[in-house]
Design a protein around this motif. Structure first.
Motif, PDB file in Angstrom:
ATOM      1  N   GLY A 188    -101.585  39.309   2.031  1.00  0.00           N
ATOM      2  CA  GLY A 188    -101.281  37.891   2.103  1.00  0.00           C
ATOM      3  C   GLY A 188    -101.680  37.259   3.414  1.00  0.00           C
ATOM      4  N   PHE A 189    -101.527  35.935   3.448  1.00  0.00           N
ATOM      5  CA  PHE A 189    -101.922  35.164   4.624  1.00  0.00           C
ATOM      6  C   PHE A 189    -101.202  33.822   4.587  1.00  0.00           C
ATOM      7  CE2 PHE A 189    -104.860  32.233   6.839  1.00  0.00           C
ATOM      8  CZ  PHE A 189    -104.926  32.887   8.065  1.00  0.00           C
ATOM      9  N   ILE A 190    -100.868  33.307   5.771  1.00  0.00           N
ATOM     10  CA  ILE A 190    -100.128  32.054   5.878  1.00  0.00           C
ATOM     11  C   ILE A 190    -100.881  31.093   6.788  1.00  0.00           C
ATOM     12  CG2 ILE A 190     -97.882  31.008   6.388  1.00  0.00           C
ATOM     13  CD1 ILE A 190     -96.782  33.958   6.379  1.00  0.00           C
ATOM     14  N   ALA A 191    -100.947  29.837   6.374  1.00  0.00           N
ATOM     15  CA  ALA A 191    -101.546  28.781   7.200  1.00  0.00           C
ATOM     16  C   ALA A 191    -100.735  27.499   6.992  1.00  0.00           C
ATOM     17  CB  ALA A 191    -103.016  28.572   6.842  1.00  0.00           C
ATOM     18  N   GLU A 192    -101.168  26.417   7.626  1.00  0.00           N
ATOM     19  CA  GLU A 192    -100.419  25.159   7.563  1.00  0.00           C
ATOM     20  C   GLU A 192    -100.360  24.587   6.154  1.00  0.00           C
ATOM     21  OE1 GLU A 192    -100.668  26.029  11.627  1.00  0.00           O
ATOM     22  OE2 GLU A 192    -102.249  26.092  10.094  1.00  0.00           O
ATOM     23  N   THR A 193    -101.391  24.794   5.365  1.00  0.00           N
ATOM     24  CA  THR A 193    -101.378  24.369   3.969  1.00  0.00           C
ATOM     25  C   THR A 193    -101.809  25.532   3.089  1.00  0.00           C
ATOM     26  OG1 THR A 193    -103.695  23.627   3.841  1.00  0.00           O
ATOM     27  CG2 THR A 193    -102.062  22.042   4.679  1.00  0.00           C
ATOM     28  N   THR A 194    -101.415  25.478   1.828  1.00  0.00           N
ATOM     29  CA  THR A 194    -101.785  26.536   0.894  1.00  0.00           C
ATOM     30  C   THR A 194    -103.295  26.585   0.683  1.00  0.00           C
ATOM     31  OG1 THR A 194     -99.649  26.528  -0.221  1.00  0.00           O
ATOM     32  CG2 THR A 194    -101.526  27.315  -1.497  1.00  0.00           C
ATOM     33  N   GLU A 195    -103.922  25.413   0.606  1.00  0.00           N
ATOM     34  CA  GLU A 195    -105.370  25.369   0.409  1.00  0.00           C
ATOM     35  C   GLU A 195    -106.110  25.992   1.592  1.00  0.00           C
ATOM     36  OE1 GLU A 195    -103.269  22.831   0.045  1.00  0.00           O
ATOM     37  OE2 GLU A 195    -103.291  22.730  -2.149  1.00  0.00           O
ATOM     38  N   LEU A 196    -105.654  25.696   2.797  1.00  0.00           N
ATOM     39  CA  LEU A 196    -106.279  26.257   3.988  1.00  0.00           C
ATOM     40  C   LEU A 196    -106.093  27.773   4.031  1.00  0.00           C
ATOM     41  CD1 LEU A 196    -107.723  25.712   6.681  1.00  0.00           C
ATOM     42  CD2 LEU A 196    -105.460  25.465   7.738  1.00  0.00           C
ATOM     43  N   ALA A 197    -104.897  28.234   3.686  1.00  0.00           N
ATOM     44  CA  ALA A 197    -104.630  29.673   3.670  1.00  0.00           C
ATOM     45  C   ALA A 197    -105.556  30.386   2.687  1.00  0.00           C
ATOM     46  CB  ALA A 197    -103.170  29.928   3.310  1.00  0.00           C
ATOM     47  N   ALA A 198    -105.704  29.810   1.502  1.00  0.00           N
ATOM     48  CA  ALA A 198    -106.550  30.423   0.483  1.00  0.00           C
ATOM     49  C   ALA A 198    -108.008  30.457   0.915  1.00  0.00           C
ATOM     50  CB  ALA A 198    -106.409  29.671  -0.838  1.00  0.00           C
TER      51      ALA A 198
ATOM     52  N   PRO B 124    -110.816  36.059  11.907  1.00  0.00           N
ATOM     53  CA  PRO B 124    -110.665  35.680  13.313  1.00  0.00           C
ATOM     54  C   PRO B 124    -109.272  36.048  13.831  1.00  0.00           C
ATOM     55  CG  PRO B 124    -111.752  33.923  12.095  1.00  0.00           C
ATOM     56  CD  PRO B 124    -111.295  34.924  11.079  1.00  0.00           C
ATOM     57  N   HIS B 125    -109.258  36.642  15.006  1.00  0.00           N
ATOM     58  CA  HIS B 125    -108.000  37.089  15.606  1.00  0.00           C
ATOM     59  C   HIS B 125    -107.003  35.939  15.743  1.00  0.00           C
ATOM     60  CE1 HIS B 125    -105.240  39.285  18.104  1.00  0.00           C
ATOM     61  NE2 HIS B 125    -105.582  38.691  19.224  1.00  0.00           N
ATOM     62  N   ASP B 126    -107.476  34.755  16.102  1.00  0.00           N
ATOM     63  CA  ASP B 126    -106.588  33.599  16.266  1.00  0.00           C
ATOM     64  C   ASP B 126    -105.921  33.224  14.943  1.00  0.00           C
ATOM     65  OD1 ASP B 126    -107.228  33.476  18.927  1.00  0.00           O
ATOM     66  OD2 ASP B 126    -108.622  31.793  18.745  1.00  0.00           O
ATOM     67  N   ASP B 127    -106.649  33.344  13.835  1.00  0.00           N
ATOM     68  CA  ASP B 127    -106.059  33.033  12.527  1.00  0.00           C
ATOM     69  C   ASP B 127    -104.965  34.036  12.167  1.00  0.00           C
ATOM     70  OD1 ASP B 127    -107.739  30.877  12.232  1.00  0.00           O
ATOM     71  OD2 ASP B 127    -109.117  31.861  10.842  1.00  0.00           O
ATOM     72  N   VAL B 128    -105.210  35.303  12.473  1.00  0.00           N
ATOM     73  CA  VAL B 128    -104.209  36.340  12.201  1.00  0.00           C
ATOM     74  C   VAL B 128    -102.972  36.106  13.060  1.00  0.00           C
ATOM     75  CG1 VAL B 128    -103.724  38.819  12.254  1.00  0.00           C
ATOM     76  CG2 VAL B 128    -105.974  38.014  11.523  1.00  0.00           C
ATOM     77  N   MET B 129    -103.179  35.766  14.321  1.00  0.00           N
ATOM     78  CA  MET B 129    -102.043  35.502  15.215  1.00  0.00           C
ATOM     79  C   MET B 129    -101.229  34.311  14.705  1.00  0.00           C
ATOM     80  SD  MET B 129    -102.017  37.688  17.870  1.00  0.00           S
ATOM     81  CE  MET B 129    -101.594  37.026  19.486  1.00  0.00           C
ATOM     82  N   ARG B 130    -101.893  33.276  14.211  1.00  0.00           N
ATOM     83  CA  ARG B 130    -101.184  32.112  13.689  1.00  0.00           C
ATOM     84  C   ARG B 130    -100.383  32.480  12.449  1.00  0.00           C
ATOM     85  NH1 ARG B 130     -97.998  28.043  14.462  1.00  0.00           N
ATOM     86  NH2 ARG B 130     -98.367  26.230  13.128  1.00  0.00           N
ATOM     87  N   ALA B 131    -100.941  33.322  11.588  1.00  0.00           N
ATOM     88  CA  ALA B 131    -100.213  33.754  10.395  1.00  0.00           C
ATOM     89  C   ALA B 131     -98.967  34.548  10.767  1.00  0.00           C
ATOM     90  CB  ALA B 131    -101.130  34.601   9.502  1.00  0.00           C
ATOM     91  N   ILE B 132     -99.083  35.396  11.782  1.00  0.00           N
ATOM     92  CA  ILE B 132     -97.922  36.170  12.247  1.00  0.00           C
ATOM     93  C   ILE B 132     -96.858  35.225  12.810  1.00  0.00           C
ATOM     94  CG2 ILE B 132     -97.162  37.820  14.011  1.00  0.00           C
ATOM     95  CD1 ILE B 132     -99.912  39.213  13.660  1.00  0.00           C
ATOM     96  N   GLU B 133     -97.300  34.240  13.578  1.00  0.00           N
ATOM     97  CA  GLU B 133     -96.366  33.267  14.149  1.00  0.00           C
ATOM     98  C   GLU B 133     -95.612  32.518  13.050  1.00  0.00           C
ATOM     99  OE1 GLU B 133     -96.403  29.388  17.149  1.00  0.00           O
ATOM    100  OE2 GLU B 133     -98.282  30.338  16.541  1.00  0.00           O
ATOM    101  N   LEU B 134     -96.326  32.073  12.024  1.00  0.00           N
ATOM    102  CA  LEU B 134     -95.685  31.351  10.924  1.00  0.00           C
ATOM    103  C   LEU B 134     -94.738  32.256  10.137  1.00  0.00           C
ATOM    104  CD1 LEU B 134     -98.736  29.263   9.649  1.00  0.00           C
ATOM    105  CD2 LEU B 134     -96.693  28.370  10.795  1.00  0.00           C
ATOM    106  N   LEU B 135     -95.127  33.502   9.942  1.00  0.00           N
ATOM    107  CA  LEU B 135     -94.255  34.440   9.238  1.00  0.00           C
ATOM    108  C   LEU B 135     -92.941  34.632   9.988  1.00  0.00           C
ATOM    109  CD1 LEU B 135     -94.003  36.426   6.798  1.00  0.00           C
ATOM    110  CD2 LEU B 135     -94.899  38.201   8.325  1.00  0.00           C
TER     111      LEU B 135
END
Length: 350
Positions: free
Chosen positions: A237-247, A319-330
Protein backbone atom coordinates in the motif's frame (compact mmCIF):
# COMPACT_ATOMS: atom_id res chain seq x y z
CA UNK A 1 -4.08 -2.32 17.24
CA UNK A 2 -0.44 -1.98 16.17
CA UNK A 3 0.42 -0.17 12.94
CA UNK A 4 3.75 -0.36 11.15
CA UNK A 5 5.77 -0.69 7.96
CA UNK A 6 7.54 -3.53 6.17
CA UNK A 7 10.05 -3.33 3.34
CA UNK A 8 12.18 -5.62 1.19
CA UNK A 9 14.76 -2.87 0.54
CA UNK A 10 14.35 -3.17 -3.22
CA UNK A 11 16.80 -1.76 -5.76
CA UNK A 12 14.83 -2.30 -8.95
CA UNK A 13 15.15 0.11 -11.90
CA UNK A 14 13.26 3.36 -11.48
CA UNK A 15 10.15 2.92 -13.66
CA UNK A 16 10.48 6.50 -14.99
CA UNK A 17 14.23 6.84 -15.53
CA UNK A 18 15.52 3.28 -15.58
CA UNK A 19 18.21 4.23 -13.06
CA UNK A 20 19.17 1.77 -10.33
CA UNK A 21 20.38 3.11 -7.00
CA UNK A 22 23.14 1.29 -5.15
CA UNK A 23 22.44 -1.23 -2.42
CA UNK A 24 24.29 1.06 -0.01
CA UNK A 25 22.10 4.06 -0.80
CA UNK A 26 18.87 2.12 -0.41
CA UNK A 27 20.03 0.64 2.90
CA UNK A 28 20.79 4.13 4.22
CA UNK A 29 17.37 5.33 3.04
CA UNK A 30 15.66 2.50 4.90
CA UNK A 31 17.43 3.45 8.12
CA UNK A 32 16.09 6.99 7.64
CA UNK A 33 12.60 5.56 7.05
CA UNK A 34 12.76 3.54 10.27
CA UNK A 35 13.88 6.59 12.25
CA UNK A 36 10.96 8.60 10.85
CA UNK A 37 8.52 5.77 11.59
CA UNK A 38 9.66 5.91 15.23
CA UNK A 39 9.31 9.69 15.36
CA UNK A 40 5.72 9.67 14.03
CA UNK A 41 4.59 7.03 16.53
CA UNK A 42 4.41 3.83 14.48
CA UNK A 43 4.67 0.59 16.44
CA UNK A 44 6.82 -1.73 14.33
CA UNK A 45 9.12 -1.85 11.31
CA UNK A 46 9.96 -5.06 9.44
CA UNK A 47 12.80 -5.76 7.00
CA UNK A 48 12.60 -8.82 4.74
CA UNK A 49 15.53 -11.10 3.89
CA UNK A 50 16.38 -11.77 0.23
CA UNK A 51 19.45 -12.94 -1.64
CA UNK A 52 19.21 -11.48 -5.14
CA UNK A 53 20.49 -8.45 -7.01
CA UNK A 54 17.27 -6.41 -6.86
CA UNK A 55 16.98 -6.60 -3.04
CA UNK A 56 19.57 -5.09 -0.70
CA UNK A 57 18.63 -6.74 2.62
CA UNK A 58 20.39 -10.08 2.91
CA UNK A 59 21.12 -9.24 6.58
CA UNK A 60 18.01 -7.60 8.10
CA UNK A 61 19.35 -7.67 11.66
CA UNK A 62 22.28 -5.44 10.66
CA UNK A 63 19.99 -2.83 9.07
CA UNK A 64 17.65 -2.96 12.06
CA UNK A 65 20.59 -2.59 14.45
CA UNK A 66 21.67 0.60 12.66
CA UNK A 67 18.17 1.97 13.19
CA UNK A 68 17.96 0.66 16.76
CA UNK A 69 20.71 3.02 17.86
CA UNK A 70 18.73 5.99 16.49
CA UNK A 71 15.22 5.09 17.72
CA UNK A 72 13.48 4.92 21.07
CA UNK A 73 10.19 3.03 20.91
CA UNK A 74 9.52 1.28 17.61
CA UNK A 75 9.75 -2.51 17.52
CA UNK A 76 12.19 -3.97 14.99
CA UNK A 77 11.53 -7.26 13.22
CA UNK A 78 12.60 -9.36 10.28
CA UNK A 79 9.90 -9.78 7.64
CA UNK A 80 10.80 -12.58 7.15
CA UNK A 81 13.93 -14.44 8.22
CA UNK A 82 14.28 -17.35 5.78
CA UNK A 83 14.87 -19.81 8.60
CA UNK A 84 15.01 -22.90 6.36
CA UNK A 85 18.33 -21.82 4.82
CA UNK A 86 19.81 -20.13 7.89
CA UNK A 87 21.44 -21.36 11.09
CA UNK A 88 19.05 -20.94 14.05
CA UNK A 89 21.98 -20.40 16.41
CA UNK A 90 23.20 -17.45 14.37
CA UNK A 91 19.67 -16.10 13.87
CA UNK A 92 19.12 -16.12 17.63
CA UNK A 93 22.49 -14.48 18.30
CA UNK A 94 21.87 -11.75 15.72
CA UNK A 95 18.44 -10.87 17.07
CA UNK A 96 19.50 -11.19 20.72
CA UNK A 97 22.23 -8.68 19.88
CA UNK A 98 19.64 -6.42 18.21
CA UNK A 99 17.49 -6.82 21.32
CA UNK A 100 20.37 -5.58 23.45
CA UNK A 101 21.08 -2.57 21.23
CA UNK A 102 17.38 -1.62 21.15
CA UNK A 103 16.82 -2.46 24.84
CA UNK A 104 14.13 -5.07 24.22
CA UNK A 105 12.54 -4.13 20.88
CA UNK A 106 13.67 -6.98 18.61
CA UNK A 107 11.48 -9.64 17.05
CA UNK A 108 12.00 -12.54 14.65
CA UNK A 109 9.46 -13.31 11.94
CA UNK A 110 10.35 -16.80 10.74
CA UNK A 111 9.23 -18.13 7.37
CA UNK A 112 10.05 -20.65 4.68
CA UNK A 113 10.54 -17.89 2.13
CA UNK A 114 8.67 -17.46 -1.14
CA UNK A 115 12.01 -16.83 -2.90
CA UNK A 116 14.40 -19.76 -3.13
CA UNK A 117 17.76 -18.12 -3.99
CA UNK A 118 19.11 -18.68 -0.47
CA UNK A 119 18.84 -22.48 -0.68
CA UNK A 120 21.56 -23.12 -3.30
CA UNK A 121 23.57 -20.18 -1.92
CA UNK A 122 23.91 -21.88 1.46
CA UNK A 123 24.00 -25.43 0.14
CA UNK A 124 20.49 -26.69 0.91
CA UNK A 125 18.36 -29.03 -1.19
CA UNK A 126 14.89 -27.72 -2.08
CA UNK A 127 13.61 -31.29 -1.79
CA UNK A 128 13.98 -30.77 1.98
CA UNK A 129 12.04 -27.47 1.93
CA UNK A 130 9.43 -28.42 4.56
CA UNK A 131 11.67 -30.61 6.68
CA UNK A 132 14.31 -27.89 6.95
CA UNK A 133 11.84 -25.35 8.30
CA UNK A 134 10.33 -27.73 10.86
CA UNK A 135 13.73 -28.79 12.17
CA UNK A 136 15.22 -25.32 12.33
CA UNK A 137 12.16 -23.80 13.98
CA UNK A 138 12.39 -26.52 16.63
CA UNK A 139 16.03 -25.60 17.30
CA UNK A 140 15.34 -21.85 17.35
CA UNK A 141 12.60 -22.30 19.95
CA UNK A 142 14.83 -24.59 22.01
CA UNK A 143 17.57 -21.94 22.06
CA UNK A 144 14.99 -19.36 23.06
CA UNK A 145 13.84 -21.51 25.98
CA UNK A 146 17.22 -22.36 27.47
CA UNK A 147 20.70 -20.90 27.74
CA UNK A 148 22.27 -24.35 27.42
CA UNK A 149 21.10 -26.41 24.47
CA UNK A 150 21.19 -30.12 23.65
CA UNK A 151 19.71 -30.92 20.25
CA UNK A 152 20.05 -33.31 17.33
CA UNK A 153 18.57 -33.10 13.84
CA UNK A 154 19.12 -34.27 10.30
CA UNK A 155 20.37 -31.12 8.55
CA UNK A 156 22.72 -29.52 11.07
CA UNK A 157 25.43 -30.86 13.39
CA UNK A 158 24.16 -31.80 16.84
CA UNK A 159 24.62 -29.53 19.85
CA UNK A 160 25.61 -31.11 23.18
CA UNK A 161 24.95 -28.94 26.25
CA UNK A 162 26.39 -25.76 24.78
CA UNK A 163 25.45 -22.19 25.66
CA UNK A 164 24.12 -19.71 23.10
CA UNK A 165 24.96 -16.05 23.77
CA UNK A 166 24.16 -13.22 24.17
CA UNK A 167 20.83 -13.73 25.86
CA UNK A 168 18.16 -11.19 24.90
CA UNK A 169 16.63 -8.48 27.05
CA UNK A 170 13.17 -9.93 26.36
CA UNK A 171 12.37 -13.31 27.82
CA UNK A 172 11.22 -14.87 25.63
CA UNK A 173 12.47 -13.15 22.48
CA UNK A 174 9.35 -12.84 20.29
CA UNK A 175 9.18 -15.31 17.39
CA UNK A 176 6.37 -14.91 14.87
CA UNK A 177 5.46 -17.32 12.07
CA UNK A 178 5.05 -15.77 8.62
CA UNK A 179 2.57 -17.43 6.27
CA UNK A 180 1.28 -16.78 2.79
CA UNK A 181 -2.01 -18.44 3.72
CA UNK A 182 -0.95 -22.06 3.88
CA UNK A 183 -3.26 -23.97 6.25
CA UNK A 184 -0.43 -26.16 7.50
CA UNK A 185 1.70 -23.20 8.56
CA UNK A 186 -1.27 -21.54 10.24
CA UNK A 187 -2.04 -24.68 12.23
CA UNK A 188 1.63 -25.08 13.18
CA UNK A 189 1.74 -21.54 14.56
CA UNK A 190 -1.42 -22.15 16.56
CA UNK A 191 -0.25 -25.46 18.03
CA UNK A 192 3.05 -23.86 19.06
CA UNK A 193 1.30 -20.82 20.51
CA UNK A 194 3.33 -18.44 18.32
CA UNK A 195 2.03 -15.15 16.88
CA UNK A 196 0.99 -15.32 13.22
CA UNK A 197 1.70 -12.97 10.29
CA UNK A 198 -0.34 -13.38 7.11
CA UNK A 199 0.87 -12.02 3.77
CA UNK A 200 -2.39 -10.61 2.42
CA UNK A 201 -1.31 -9.34 -0.99
CA UNK A 202 -4.07 -10.59 -3.29
CA UNK A 203 -7.76 -11.42 -3.47
CA UNK A 204 -10.05 -10.19 -0.72
CA UNK A 205 -8.60 -9.87 2.80
CA UNK A 206 -11.91 -11.06 4.28
CA UNK A 207 -11.18 -14.46 2.73
CA UNK A 208 -8.41 -14.84 5.34
CA UNK A 209 -10.90 -14.83 8.24
CA UNK A 210 -11.32 -18.65 8.20
CA UNK A 211 -7.52 -19.03 8.40
CA UNK A 212 -7.41 -16.82 11.48
CA UNK A 213 -10.16 -18.92 13.05
CA UNK A 214 -8.29 -22.12 12.14
CA UNK A 215 -5.17 -20.69 13.79
CA UNK A 216 -7.04 -19.87 16.98
CA UNK A 217 -8.76 -23.25 16.98
CA UNK A 218 -5.36 -24.99 16.78
CA UNK A 219 -4.07 -22.79 19.59
CA UNK A 220 -7.01 -23.63 21.82
CA UNK A 221 -6.61 -27.33 21.01
CA UNK A 222 -2.99 -27.16 22.20
CA UNK A 223 -4.00 -25.44 25.44
CA UNK A 224 -2.99 -21.88 24.57
CA UNK A 225 -5.11 -18.82 25.33
CA UNK A 226 -6.01 -17.81 21.76
CA UNK A 227 -7.22 -14.39 22.93
CA UNK A 228 -3.65 -13.48 23.86
CA UNK A 229 -2.13 -14.43 20.49
CA UNK A 230 -1.66 -11.50 18.08
CA UNK A 231 -2.34 -11.86 14.37
CA UNK A 232 -0.65 -9.54 11.87
CA UNK A 233 -1.06 -8.82 8.19
CA UNK A 234 1.53 -7.65 5.69
CA UNK A 235 -0.15 -5.84 2.80
CA UNK A 236 1.05 -3.63 -0.06
CA UNK A 237 0.00 0.00 0.00
CA UNK A 238 0.77 3.68 -0.21
CA UNK A 239 -0.64 6.91 1.22
CA UNK A 240 -0.71 10.42 -0.25
CA UNK A 241 -2.76 13.60 0.13
CA UNK A 242 -5.43 12.32 -2.26
CA UNK A 243 -6.45 8.84 -3.32
CA UNK A 244 -5.85 9.66 -6.99
CA UNK A 245 -2.34 10.92 -6.27
CA UNK A 246 -1.55 7.83 -4.17
CA UNK A 247 -2.72 5.52 -6.95
CA UNK A 248 -0.82 7.35 -9.67
CA UNK A 249 2.40 7.39 -7.65
CA UNK A 250 2.20 3.76 -6.51
CA UNK A 251 1.13 2.06 -9.73
CA UNK A 252 4.27 2.36 -11.93
CA UNK A 253 6.69 0.66 -9.51
CA UNK A 254 4.07 -1.88 -8.45
CA UNK A 255 3.35 -2.83 -12.06
CA UNK A 256 7.03 -3.14 -12.86
CA UNK A 257 7.73 -5.36 -9.82
CA UNK A 258 4.68 -7.55 -10.28
CA UNK A 259 5.49 -8.10 -13.95
CA UNK A 260 9.09 -9.11 -13.14
CA UNK A 261 7.84 -11.64 -10.59
CA UNK A 262 5.06 -12.63 -12.97
CA UNK A 263 7.51 -13.58 -15.69
CA UNK A 264 9.47 -15.67 -13.18
CA UNK A 265 6.40 -17.42 -11.80
CA UNK A 266 4.15 -17.69 -14.84
CA UNK A 267 1.59 -15.04 -13.91
CA UNK A 268 -0.28 -12.93 -16.44
CA UNK A 269 0.51 -9.23 -17.04
CA UNK A 270 -0.27 -6.82 -14.21
CA UNK A 271 -2.51 -4.05 -15.56
CA UNK A 272 -3.93 -0.78 -14.26
CA UNK A 273 -7.38 -2.42 -14.12
CA UNK A 274 -5.98 -5.19 -11.89
CA UNK A 275 -4.39 -2.54 -9.70
CA UNK A 276 -7.56 -0.45 -9.45
CA UNK A 277 -9.65 -3.52 -8.58
CA UNK A 278 -7.21 -4.43 -5.81
CA UNK A 279 -7.42 -0.97 -4.23
CA UNK A 280 -11.22 -1.15 -3.93
CA UNK A 281 -12.63 -1.34 -0.40
CA UNK A 282 -12.69 -5.16 -0.44
CA UNK A 283 -9.33 -5.48 -2.23
CA UNK A 284 -5.88 -6.24 -0.84
CA UNK A 285 -4.14 -2.98 -1.80
CA UNK A 286 -4.16 -0.26 0.86
CA UNK A 287 -3.67 2.68 -1.48
CA UNK A 288 -5.31 6.07 -0.99
CA UNK A 289 -5.58 9.10 1.20
CA UNK A 290 -5.39 8.75 4.97
CA UNK A 291 -9.13 8.33 5.43
CA UNK A 292 -9.39 5.60 2.77
CA UNK A 293 -6.50 3.57 4.18
CA UNK A 294 -7.69 3.99 7.78
CA UNK A 295 -11.17 2.70 6.90
CA UNK A 296 -9.72 -0.35 5.16
CA UNK A 297 -7.48 -1.21 8.13
CA UNK A 298 -10.42 -0.86 10.54
CA UNK A 299 -12.47 -3.15 8.29
CA UNK A 300 -9.63 -5.69 8.31
CA UNK A 301 -9.54 -5.69 12.11
CA UNK A 302 -13.29 -6.06 12.50
CA UNK A 303 -13.80 -8.71 9.80
CA UNK A 304 -10.60 -10.76 9.98
CA UNK A 305 -9.28 -10.20 13.52
CA UNK A 306 -5.94 -8.64 12.57
CA UNK A 307 -4.28 -6.94 15.57
CA UNK A 308 -1.10 -5.71 13.83
CA UNK A 309 -1.06 -4.15 10.37
CA UNK A 310 2.15 -3.79 8.35
CA UNK A 311 1.91 -1.52 5.30
CA UNK A 312 4.46 -2.78 2.79
CA UNK A 313 5.90 0.29 1.09
CA UNK A 314 7.43 0.77 -1.37
CA UNK A 315 6.84 -2.02 -3.84
CA UNK A 316 9.72 -1.68 -6.27
CA UNK A 317 11.59 1.63 -6.46
CA UNK A 318 9.86 4.87 -5.54
CA UNK A 319 11.29 8.31 -4.70
CA UNK A 320 12.56 8.31 -1.13
CA UNK A 321 10.68 11.54 -0.35
CA UNK A 322 7.37 9.94 -1.41
CA UNK A 323 8.01 6.94 0.84
CA UNK A 324 8.89 9.22 3.75
CA UNK A 325 5.67 11.19 3.23
CA UNK A 326 3.62 7.97 3.21
CA UNK A 327 5.24 6.90 6.49
CA UNK A 328 4.51 10.31 7.99
CA UNK A 329 0.84 10.12 6.98
CA UNK A 330 0.54 6.57 8.29
CA UNK A 331 1.90 7.61 11.67
CA UNK A 332 0.27 11.00 12.13
CA UNK A 333 -3.12 10.53 10.45
CA UNK A 334 -3.96 6.87 9.76
CA UNK A 335 -2.71 5.20 12.94
CA UNK A 336 -4.47 7.59 15.38
CA UNK A 337 -7.80 7.16 13.56
CA UNK A 338 -7.49 3.39 13.52
CA UNK A 339 -6.52 3.15 17.19
CA UNK A 340 -9.33 5.46 18.26
CA UNK A 341 -11.99 3.63 16.25
CA UNK A 342 -10.82 0.16 17.33
CA UNK A 343 -10.63 1.21 20.98
CA UNK A 344 -14.19 2.54 20.78
CA UNK A 345 -15.40 -0.57 18.96
CA UNK A 346 -13.80 -2.90 21.52
CA UNK A 347 -15.26 -1.03 24.48
CA UNK A 348 -18.73 -1.19 22.92
CA UNK A 349 -18.31 -4.93 22.24
CA UNK A 350 -17.66 -5.80 25.89
Amino acid sequence: MEIGISTFVETTPDPQTGEVISHAQRIREVVEEIVLADQVGLDVYGVGEHHRKDYAASAPAVILAAAAAQTQRIRLTSAVTVLSSDDPVRVFQDFATLDGISNGRAEIMAGRGSFIESFPLFGYDLDNYDELFDEKLELLLKIRESEKVTWKGGHRPAIHNLGVYPRPVQNPLPVWIGSGGNQESVVRAGLLGLPLVLAIIGGSPVQFAPLVELYKKAARYAGHDASLLPVASHSHGFIAETTELAADKFFPSTQQSMNVLGRERGWGPYTRSSFDAARSFEGALYVGDSDTVAKKIIHLRKQVGITRFLLHVPVGTMPHDDVMRAIELLGTEVAPRVREEISKWESESK
